[in-house]
Design a protein around this motif. Sequence first.
Motif, PDB file in Angstrom:
ATOM      1  N   GLY A 198     -43.573 -20.400 -59.833  1.00 56.78           N
ATOM      2  CA  GLY A 198     -42.574 -21.115 -59.054  1.00 56.78           C
ATOM      3  C   GLY A 198     -41.423 -20.256 -58.594  1.00 56.78           C
ATOM      4  O   GLY A 198     -40.390 -20.784 -58.155  1.00 56.78           O
ATOM      5  N   ALA A 199     -41.581 -18.930 -58.664  1.00 57.04           N
ATOM      6  CA  ALA A 199     -40.507 -18.021 -58.260  1.00 57.04           C
ATOM      7  C   ALA A 199     -40.972 -17.113 -57.133  1.00 57.04           C
ATOM      8  O   ALA A 199     -42.103 -16.621 -57.150  1.00 57.04           O
ATOM      9  CB  ALA A 199     -40.044 -17.170 -59.441  1.00 57.04           C
ATOM     10  N   GLY A 200     -40.086 -16.904 -56.168  1.00 57.37           N
ATOM     11  CA  GLY A 200     -40.328 -15.953 -55.097  1.00 57.37           C
ATOM     12  C   GLY A 200     -39.638 -14.635 -55.376  1.00 57.37           C
ATOM     13  O   GLY A 200     -39.550 -14.186 -56.521  1.00 57.37           O
ATOM     14  N   HIS A 201     -39.075 -14.022 -54.322  1.00 59.97           N
ATOM     15  CA  HIS A 201     -38.567 -12.659 -54.428  1.00 59.97           C
ATOM     16  C   HIS A 201     -37.179 -12.565 -55.062  1.00 59.97           C
ATOM     17  O   HIS A 201     -36.823 -11.534 -55.608  1.00 59.97           O
ATOM     18  CB  HIS A 201     -38.535 -12.036 -53.030  1.00 59.97           C
ATOM     19  CG  HIS A 201     -38.383 -10.555 -53.022  1.00 59.97           C
ATOM     20  ND1 HIS A 201     -39.325  -9.700 -53.566  1.00 59.97           N
ATOM     21  CD2 HIS A 201     -37.393  -9.760 -52.552  1.00 59.97           C
ATOM     22  CE1 HIS A 201     -38.932  -8.444 -53.408  1.00 59.97           C
ATOM     23  NE2 HIS A 201     -37.757  -8.450 -52.813  1.00 59.97           N
ATOM     24  N   ASN A 202     -36.399 -13.624 -54.967  1.00 54.92           N
ATOM     25  CA  ASN A 202     -35.016 -13.603 -55.451  1.00 54.92           C
ATOM     26  C   ASN A 202     -34.951 -14.261 -56.829  1.00 54.92           C
ATOM     27  O   ASN A 202     -34.344 -15.313 -57.016  1.00 54.92           O
ATOM     28  CB  ASN A 202     -34.119 -14.330 -54.445  1.00 54.92           C
ATOM     29  CG  ASN A 202     -32.643 -14.272 -54.799  1.00 54.92           C
ATOM     30  OD1 ASN A 202     -32.250 -13.639 -55.761  1.00 54.92           O
ATOM     31  ND2 ASN A 202     -31.831 -14.963 -54.014  1.00 54.92           N
ATOM     32  N   LEU A 203     -35.579 -13.632 -57.807  1.00 53.31           N
ATOM     33  CA  LEU A 203     -35.766 -14.245 -59.124  1.00 53.31           C
ATOM     34  C   LEU A 203     -34.471 -14.712 -59.782  1.00 53.31           C
ATOM     35  O   LEU A 203     -34.433 -15.841 -60.292  1.00 53.31           O
ATOM     36  CB  LEU A 203     -36.509 -13.287 -60.049  1.00 53.31           C
ATOM     37  CG  LEU A 203     -36.802 -13.836 -61.443  1.00 53.31           C
ATOM     38  CD1 LEU A 203     -37.741 -15.038 -61.384  1.00 53.31           C
ATOM     39  CD2 LEU A 203     -37.382 -12.751 -62.347  1.00 53.31           C
ATOM     40  N   PRO A 204     -33.396 -13.922 -59.821  1.00 59.96           N
ATOM     41  CA  PRO A 204     -32.219 -14.395 -60.564  1.00 59.96           C
ATOM     42  C   PRO A 204     -31.589 -15.649 -59.986  1.00 59.96           C
ATOM     43  O   PRO A 204     -31.000 -16.441 -60.730  1.00 59.96           O
ATOM     44  CB  PRO A 204     -31.254 -13.202 -60.500  1.00 59.96           C
ATOM     45  CG  PRO A 204     -31.734 -12.354 -59.383  1.00 59.96           C
ATOM     46  CD  PRO A 204     -33.217 -12.551 -59.326  1.00 59.96           C
ATOM     47  N   GLN A 205     -31.703 -15.851 -58.676  1.00 62.42           N
ATOM     48  CA  GLN A 205     -31.121 -17.049 -58.084  1.00 62.42           C
ATOM     49  C   GLN A 205     -32.087 -18.236 -58.143  1.00 62.42           C
ATOM     50  O   GLN A 205     -31.661 -19.382 -58.229  1.00 62.42           O
ATOM     51  CB  GLN A 205     -30.709 -16.779 -56.637  1.00 62.42           C
ATOM     52  CG  GLN A 205     -29.685 -17.757 -56.092  1.00 62.42           C
ATOM     53  CD  GLN A 205     -28.988 -17.246 -54.854  1.00 62.42           C
ATOM     54  OE1 GLN A 205     -29.286 -16.171 -54.338  1.00 62.42           O
ATOM     55  NE2 GLN A 205     -28.042 -18.011 -54.355  1.00 62.42           N
ATOM     56  N   GLU A 206     -33.373 -17.944 -58.126  1.00 63.60           N
ATOM     57  CA  GLU A 206     -34.367 -19.019 -58.192  1.00 63.60           C
ATOM     58  C   GLU A 206     -34.606 -19.492 -59.618  1.00 63.60           C
ATOM     59  O   GLU A 206     -34.823 -20.684 -59.852  1.00 63.60           O
ATOM     60  CB  GLU A 206     -35.678 -18.530 -57.574  1.00 63.60           C
ATOM     61  CG  GLU A 206     -35.570 -18.194 -56.096  1.00 63.60           C
ATOM     62  CD  GLU A 206     -36.875 -17.647 -55.542  1.00 63.60           C
ATOM     63  OE1 GLU A 206     -37.894 -18.355 -55.660  1.00 63.60           O
ATOM     64  OE2 GLU A 206     -36.879 -16.522 -55.006  1.00 63.60           O
ATOM     65  N   LYS A 207     -34.595 -18.554 -60.565  1.00 63.97           N
ATOM     66  CA  LYS A 207     -34.844 -18.878 -61.971  1.00 63.97           C
ATOM     67  C   LYS A 207     -33.790 -18.195 -62.845  1.00 63.97           C
ATOM     68  O   LYS A 207     -34.085 -17.283 -63.630  1.00 63.97           O
ATOM     69  CB  LYS A 207     -36.247 -18.427 -62.385  1.00 63.97           C
ATOM     70  CG  LYS A 207     -37.384 -19.057 -61.595  1.00 63.97           C
ATOM     71  CD  LYS A 207     -37.553 -20.537 -61.927  1.00 63.97           C
ATOM     72  CE  LYS A 207     -38.758 -21.135 -61.199  1.00 63.97           C
ATOM     73  NZ  LYS A 207     -38.911 -22.582 -61.507  1.00 63.97           N
ATOM     74  N   PRO A 208     -32.528 -18.626 -62.728  1.00 61.23           N
ATOM     75  CA  PRO A 208     -31.455 -17.919 -63.435  1.00 61.23           C
ATOM     76  C   PRO A 208     -31.606 -17.912 -64.951  1.00 61.23           C
ATOM     77  O   PRO A 208     -31.271 -16.905 -65.602  1.00 61.23           O
ATOM     78  CB  PRO A 208     -30.188 -18.658 -62.999  1.00 61.23           C
ATOM     79  CG  PRO A 208     -30.661 -19.977 -62.472  1.00 61.23           C
ATOM     80  CD  PRO A 208     -32.015 -19.732 -61.908  1.00 61.23           C
ATOM     81  N   ASP A 209     -32.097 -18.999 -65.526  1.00 57.58           N
ATOM     82  CA  ASP A 209     -32.255 -19.029 -66.985  1.00 57.58           C
ATOM     83  C   ASP A 209     -33.267 -17.990 -67.446  1.00 57.58           C
ATOM     84  O   ASP A 209     -33.060 -17.314 -68.465  1.00 57.58           O
ATOM     85  CB  ASP A 209     -32.700 -20.420 -67.437  1.00 57.58           C
ATOM     86  CG  ASP A 209     -31.597 -21.456 -67.321  1.00 57.58           C
ATOM     87  OD1 ASP A 209     -30.421 -21.058 -67.375  1.00 57.58           O
ATOM     88  OD2 ASP A 209     -31.914 -22.638 -67.168  1.00 57.58           O
ATOM     89  N   VAL A 210     -34.356 -17.861 -66.716  1.00 60.18           N
ATOM     90  CA  VAL A 210     -35.392 -16.891 -67.076  1.00 60.18           C
ATOM     91  C   VAL A 210     -34.828 -15.482 -67.019  1.00 60.18           C
ATOM     92  O   VAL A 210     -35.037 -14.670 -67.937  1.00 60.18           O
ATOM     93  CB  VAL A 210     -36.603 -17.029 -66.126  1.00 60.18           C
ATOM     94  CG1 VAL A 210     -37.591 -15.891 -66.341  1.00 60.18           C
ATOM     95  CG2 VAL A 210     -37.290 -18.370 -66.334  1.00 60.18           C
ATOM     96  N   PHE A 211     -34.111 -15.193 -65.948  1.00 65.91           N
ATOM     97  CA  PHE A 211     -33.556 -13.847 -65.778  1.00 65.91           C
ATOM     98  C   PHE A 211     -32.503 -13.557 -66.852  1.00 65.91           C
ATOM     99  O   PHE A 211     -32.512 -12.493 -67.481  1.00 65.91           O
ATOM    100  CB  PHE A 211     -32.950 -13.703 -64.384  1.00 65.91           C
ATOM    101  CG  PHE A 211     -32.737 -12.291 -63.950  1.00 65.91           C
ATOM    102  CD1 PHE A 211     -33.705 -11.610 -63.222  1.00 65.91           C
ATOM    103  CD2 PHE A 211     -31.564 -11.617 -64.267  1.00 65.91           C
ATOM    104  CE1 PHE A 211     -33.518 -10.296 -62.825  1.00 65.91           C
ATOM    105  CE2 PHE A 211     -31.367 -10.299 -63.881  1.00 65.91           C
ATOM    106  CZ  PHE A 211     -32.348  -9.641 -63.159  1.00 65.91           C
ATOM    107  N   ALA A 212     -31.604 -14.515 -67.064  1.00 68.04           N
ATOM    108  CA  ALA A 212     -30.532 -14.302 -68.034  1.00 68.04           C
ATOM    109  C   ALA A 212     -31.081 -14.121 -69.450  1.00 68.04           C
ATOM    110  O   ALA A 212     -30.598 -13.256 -70.209  1.00 68.04           O
ATOM    111  CB  ALA A 212     -29.562 -15.480 -67.998  1.00 68.04           C
ATOM    112  N   GLN A 213     -32.081 -14.883 -69.814  1.00 70.66           N
ATOM    113  CA  GLN A 213     -32.630 -14.761 -71.160  1.00 70.66           C
ATOM    114  C   GLN A 213     -33.308 -13.409 -71.368  1.00 70.66           C
ATOM    115  O   GLN A 213     -33.280 -12.854 -72.472  1.00 70.66           O
ATOM    116  CB  GLN A 213     -33.599 -15.910 -71.445  1.00 70.66           C
ATOM    117  CG  GLN A 213     -32.915 -17.271 -71.571  1.00 70.66           C
ATOM    118  CD  GLN A 213     -31.770 -17.277 -72.571  1.00 70.66           C
ATOM    119  OE1 GLN A 213     -31.900 -16.748 -73.688  1.00 70.66           O
ATOM    120  NE2 GLN A 213     -30.649 -17.861 -72.174  1.00 70.66           N
ATOM    121  N   ALA A 214     -33.903 -12.864 -70.322  1.00 68.09           N
ATOM    122  CA  ALA A 214     -34.493 -11.529 -70.435  1.00 68.09           C
ATOM    123  C   ALA A 214     -33.407 -10.490 -70.691  1.00 68.09           C
ATOM    124  O   ALA A 214     -33.573  -9.578 -71.516  1.00 68.09           O
ATOM    125  CB  ALA A 214     -35.277 -11.196 -69.166  1.00 68.09           C
TER     126      ALA A 214
END
Length: 302
Positions: free
Chosen positions: A277-293
Amino acid sequence: MDTLQPLRTIDAGVLSVAFHEAGPADGPPVVLMHGFPYDIHSYVDVVPILASAGCRVVVPYLRGYGPTRFLREDTMRSGEQAALGADLLALLDALAIPRAVLAGYDWGGRACCVVAALWPERCTGLVSYNNYNIFDHARSLEPDRPDNERRLWYQYYFHSERGREGLRRNRRELCRLLWDTWSPTWRFDGGTFERSAAAFDNPDFVDVVIQSYRHRFNLVPGDPAYADIERRLAAQPAIAVPTITFDGADDGVRSPSPASAHAHRFTGWRDHRVVRGAGHNLPQEKPDVFAQAVLELVRRAG
């Protein structure tokens, strides 16, 4: 959070860098780097997560974006990968940050990879979207599969003067088209785009973008100031720092690749993840996923 304000500026290398900073000054440092054609608001929902976890978070505008400016008129408006990496290193120096978790995507991810590979002592951990993101100039003219070539139309467009003028005249329309096609499952509104599109009004935006996409195909020379860094990058140096790599399952410009495709470029601990469910702009599309990483790497660094 609606916007990343206030901004600070600091002279770093050849730039006066505009950046947002959040979190405690003595917290573990994290630097978040945006890509093309985006801006610091890619991290608008990531920053509060990291700051509330106690991190010192720095989010700079890249060269050619927003209020960041070149200090001298005679500096080449280069967007080459060595310049982006040197800018990040200079910012760490200017802010007196000895080591940090570096996280980014697209151009910003490339800058993070450059620093992680060449100056690993400055990087406690790396979050890199699209895996190993150091460009291989030696293979730049090797043709790709036709479906992948089609996705790179904008790069070939920028090789011509027609493309330069098209970007100058239609920068919002062109960049909005890229947002739409690169993140086909992301439902953003016009206000979200316009908040970032203001960064494209930077007077050096067009020159930096055009030089970047011409240089990576060896069509124009790079800035001699970064020749030694480019020489080192030509060897495709391995990354040894702890790393989490991502791909978006719905990325409209770079399809996901298996962890094995880039495994030989990482000699330390690395975990690769494909985000549905994510495209090229991962931190804005899936901020929780990016932040947890990012927080995983902060905790790993101890």
